[in-house]
Scaffold this motif. Structure first.
Motif, PDB file in Angstrom:
ATOM      1  N   ASP A  33       0.840  -1.201   0.000  1.00 14.06           N
ATOM      2  CA  ASP A  33       0.000   0.000   0.000  1.00 14.06           C
ATOM      3  C   ASP A  33       0.878   1.255   0.000  1.00 14.06           C
ATOM      4  N   PRO A  34       1.588   1.523  -1.104  1.00 15.40           N
ATOM      5  CA  PRO A  34       2.523   2.652  -1.126  1.00 15.40           C
ATOM      6  C   PRO A  34       1.850   4.003  -0.923  1.00 15.40           C
ATOM      7  N   ALA A  35       0.589   4.151  -1.299  1.00 19.86           N
ATOM      8  CA  ALA A  35      -0.086   5.441  -1.097  1.00 19.86           C
ATOM      9  C   ALA A  35      -0.209   5.755   0.388  1.00 19.86           C
ATOM     10  N   ARG A  36      -0.521   4.749   1.178  1.00 20.76           N
ATOM     11  CA  ARG A  36      -0.631   4.949   2.631  1.00 20.76           C
ATOM     12  C   ARG A  36       0.724   5.248   3.251  1.00 20.76           C
ATOM     13  N   TYR A  37       1.775   4.675   2.692  1.00 28.05           N
ATOM     14  CA  TYR A  37       3.125   4.821   3.241  1.00 28.05           C
ATOM     15  C   TYR A  37       3.976   5.705   2.328  1.00 28.05           C
ATOM     16  N   ALA A  38       3.396   6.787   1.838  1.00 27.10           N
ATOM     17  CA  ALA A  38       4.086   7.636   0.862  1.00 27.10           C
ATOM     18  C   ALA A  38       5.397   8.198   1.396  1.00 27.10           C
ATOM     19  N   VAL A  39       5.494   8.368   2.709  1.00 24.20           N
ATOM     20  CA  VAL A  39       6.726   8.897   3.295  1.00 24.20           C
ATOM     21  C   VAL A  39       7.908   7.966   3.008  1.00 24.20           C
ATOM     22  N   HIS A  40       7.614   6.688   2.725  1.00 22.80           N
ATOM     23  CA  HIS A  40       8.678   5.707   2.489  1.00 22.80           C
ATOM     24  C   HIS A  40       8.892   5.405   1.003  1.00 22.80           C
ATOM     25  N   LEU A  41       8.395   6.236   0.112  1.00 26.48           N
ATOM     26  CA  LEU A  41       8.501   5.939  -1.319  1.00 26.48           C
ATOM     27  C   LEU A  41       9.935   5.707  -1.796  1.00 26.48           C
ATOM     28  N   PRO A  42      10.946   6.457  -1.310  1.00 24.02           N
ATOM     29  CA  PRO A  42      12.313   6.151  -1.758  1.00 24.02           C
ATOM     30  C   PRO A  42      12.714   4.711  -1.447  1.00 24.02           C
ATOM     31  N   TRP A  43      12.328   4.227  -0.269  1.00 25.82           N
ATOM     32  CA  TRP A  43      12.634   2.833   0.076  1.00 25.82           C
ATOM     33  C   TRP A  43      11.749   1.873  -0.717  1.00 25.82           C
ATOM     34  N   ALA A 232       4.234  -2.195  19.454  1.00 23.76           N
ATOM     35  CA  ALA A 232       5.010  -1.450  18.455  1.00 23.76           C
ATOM     36  C   ALA A 232       4.269  -0.151  18.178  1.00 23.76           C
ATOM     37  N   TYR A 233       4.937   0.973  18.365  1.00 26.34           N
ATOM     38  CA  TYR A 233       4.282   2.279  18.210  1.00 26.34           C
ATOM     39  C   TYR A 233       4.997   3.097  17.140  1.00 26.34           C
ATOM     40  N   PRO A 234       4.305   4.023  16.492  1.00 27.02           N
ATOM     41  CA  PRO A 234       4.924   4.817  15.420  1.00 27.02           C
ATOM     42  C   PRO A 234       6.076   5.674  15.954  1.00 27.02           C
ATOM     43  N   VAL A 235       7.206   5.596  15.291  1.00 34.27           N
ATOM     44  CA  VAL A 235       8.384   6.350  15.698  1.00 34.27           C
ATOM     45  C   VAL A 235       8.195   7.839  15.429  1.00 34.27           C
ATOM     46  N   ARG A 236       8.837   8.675  16.212  1.00 35.89           N
ATOM     47  CA  ARG A 236       8.805  10.117  15.994  1.00 35.89           C
ATOM     48  C   ARG A 236       9.663  10.488  14.783  1.00 35.89           C
ATOM     49  N   ALA A 237       9.307  11.604  14.153  1.00 40.13           N
ATOM     50  CA  ALA A 237      10.126  12.225  13.098  1.00 40.13           C
ATOM     51  C   ALA A 237      10.376  11.297  11.919  1.00 40.13           C
ATOM     52  N   VAL A 238       9.414  10.396  11.617  1.00 31.37           N
ATOM     53  CA  VAL A 238       9.630   9.462  10.517  1.00 31.37           C
ATOM     54  C   VAL A 238       9.761  10.198   9.184  1.00 31.37           C
ATOM     55  N   GLY A 239       9.206  11.398   9.086  1.00 30.28           N
ATOM     56  CA  GLY A 239       9.308  12.158   7.844  1.00 30.28           C
ATOM     57  C   GLY A 239      10.718  12.581   7.492  1.00 30.28           C
ATOM     58  N   THR A 240      11.631  12.515   8.474  1.00 29.74           N
ATOM     59  CA  THR A 240      13.023  12.885   8.201  1.00 29.74           C
ATOM     60  C   THR A 240      13.864  11.706   7.728  1.00 29.74           C
ATOM     61  N   LEU A 241      13.280  10.508   7.706  1.00 31.65           N
ATOM     62  CA  LEU A 241      14.087   9.306   7.518  1.00 31.65           C
ATOM     63  C   LEU A 241      14.835   9.287   6.196  1.00 31.65           C
ATOM     64  N   TRP A 242      14.170   9.667   5.100  1.00 26.39           N
ATOM     65  CA  TRP A 242      14.781   9.515   3.779  1.00 26.39           C
ATOM     66  C   TRP A 242      15.243  10.835   3.183  1.00 26.39           C
ATOM     67  N   GLU A 243      15.073  11.910   3.907  1.00 29.42           N
ATOM     68  CA  GLU A 243      15.418  13.208   3.321  1.00 29.42           C
ATOM     69  C   GLU A 243      16.918  13.455   3.353  1.00 29.42           C
ATOM     70  N   THR A 244      17.380  14.195   2.361  1.00 24.88           N
ATOM     71  CA  THR A 244      18.737  14.727   2.331  1.00 24.88           C
ATOM     72  C   THR A 244      18.623  16.234   2.391  1.00 24.88           C
ATOM     73  N   VAL A 245      19.214  16.822   3.417  1.00 23.01           N
ATOM     74  CA  VAL A 245      18.983  18.232   3.689  1.00 23.01           C
ATOM     75  C   VAL A 245      20.292  18.995   3.692  1.00 23.01           C
ATOM     76  N   GLU A 246      20.285  20.128   3.063  1.00 28.02           N
ATOM     77  CA  GLU A 246      21.386  21.079   3.139  1.00 28.02           C
ATOM     78  C   GLU A 246      20.851  22.369   3.741  1.00 28.02           C
ATOM     79  N   ALA A 247      21.762  23.219   4.180  1.00 32.18           N
ATOM     80  CA  ALA A 247      21.315  24.516   4.669  1.00 32.18           C
ATOM     81  C   ALA A 247      20.587  25.253   3.556  1.00 32.18           C
ATOM     82  N   PRO A 248      19.449  25.903   3.868  1.00 32.98           N
ATOM     83  CA  PRO A 248      18.688  26.613   2.840  1.00 32.98           C
ATOM     84  C   PRO A 248      19.548  27.663   2.143  1.00 32.98           C
ATOM     85  N   PRO A 249      19.320  27.877   0.836  1.00 34.43           N
ATOM     86  CA  PRO A 249      20.066  28.914   0.125  1.00 34.43           C
ATOM     87  C   PRO A 249      19.897  30.262   0.823  1.00 34.43           C
TER      88      PRO A 249
END
Length: 328
Positions: A33-43, A232-249
């Motif tokens: 169900d990738p739509a439900r788990y869209a935060v994990h699309l890279p994986w 088993a409970y939902p982990v905090r900050a899961v939205g940060t799991l797959w992101e690659t972040v640099e300092a904003p321009p």
């Protein structure tokens, strides 16, 4: 609605651990169900390619059939984790499940629908087919979870550190009230807003709590009489799991402390390891370590040990700087 009844011994026995078996099993839901788990699309994109390989799909089939969407999981697939256990340890636990427990756990899932063909075969011959389940979990972990486990583990360990601080500072009441919006602490019991309708006495056995990347909407309980109680409970900050972040321009903070250190400070609202920060920023591990050492010496980053990992997080001073640079 479910209720978990606690004695004093159960409150004293609340503990946290990371469970690679949980993530291996529950990751199958994201593929289905990738739509439900869209935060994990890279994986999900990478895992789907893995599952198309004939040599993988054939061996993983038992796990696929036992984790069908909108069905309950047999509890023996997700044994209560203890601190320090690795995947090999949990696979050994699963392999040692008595046949009568396998049967009981399979039958407990049938209110949500009939067993799959492999589930029916396992019900008829638990001793003979359980090794295929263990092999399926081992293959899926090695192929789909292990390549990203360092990143996943860092997020899970950070959550454990955060919850342990909640328990130490506010006791069990604060812990369960803030663990998930579906939970309430009523003095001697936890009330869980869920469809499972369990009334369960922990009977002094305590409760293992496992943060999970793939548990997304509620706490999932292992509450059978012959199993160690766990959730088993939902982990905090899961939205940060797959992101690659640099300092904003044009980031004002980068002009003061440098782009690399600013990028780390923007990520350290939640605790993270050196390895996780390197993956998310694209910097080398050595470069991240140098920046963290400088930030720690300046009082902008704190560090603490969680098991085998060192976790870094912004201090209050760094939080003020980051918020100011964001216009807060």
């Amino acid at each position: 609605m479910s209720e978990l009844r606690f004695t004093l011994a159960d409150v004293a026995g609340v503990r946290f651990a990371v469970s690679p078996a949980n993530e291996t099993v529950m990751s199958m839901w994201a593929l289905a169900d990738p739509a439900r788990y869209a935060v994990h699309l890279p994986w999900i994109d990478r895992a789907r390619l893995t599952l198309r390989r004939p040599e993988v799909v054939a061996r993983v089939r038992p796990l696929v059939e036992l984790t069908r969407p909108r069905r309950w999981l047999p509890d023996f697939l997700t044994p209560a984790a203890r601190p320090g256990l690795e995947m090999t340890d949990q696979l050994a636990q699963i392999a040692a499940t008595p046949p009568d427990v396998v049967v009981q756990d399979l039958l407990a899932t049938t209110p949500r629908g009939p067993l799959s063909p492999f589930g029916q075969a396992l019900l008829a011959d638990p001793r003979g087919l359980l090794p295929q389940v263990v092999d399926a979990m081992r293959v899926w972990y090695d192929e789909a979870i292990a390549p990203d486990w360092t990143r996943m583990r860092a997020l899970l360990d950070a959550d454990v550190a955060y919850r342990a601080a909640q328990l130490a500072e506010g006791g069990a009441g604060r812990l369960f009230t803030q663990l998930h919006s579906s939970l309430r602490w009523l003095g001697d019991r936890v009330v869980s807003d869920d469809p499972f309708e369990r009334d369960f006495d922990l009977r002094g056995r305590g409760l293992a709590l496992n943060p999970s990347i793939f548990a997304d909407r509620r706490v999932l309980w292992n509450l059978l009489e012959d199993s160690l109680p766990a959730g088993a409970y939902p982990v905090r900050a899961v939205g940060t799991l797959w992101e690659t972040v640099e300092a904003p321009p044009g980031d004002a903070l980068a002009r003061v402390v440098g782009a690399g250190r600013a990028a780390l400070l923007h990520l350290l609202d939640a605790a993270a390891t050196t390895t996780d920060l390197a993956r998310r920023t694209g910097m080398s591990g050595g470069n991240v370590s140098q920046h963290l050492a400088a930030l720690h010496a300046a009082g902008l980053v704190s560090r603490s040990r969680q098991g085998r990992h060192v976790l870094y997080r912004n201090t209050d001073a760094a939080t003020v700087l980051v918020r100011a640079s964001r216009g807060g």
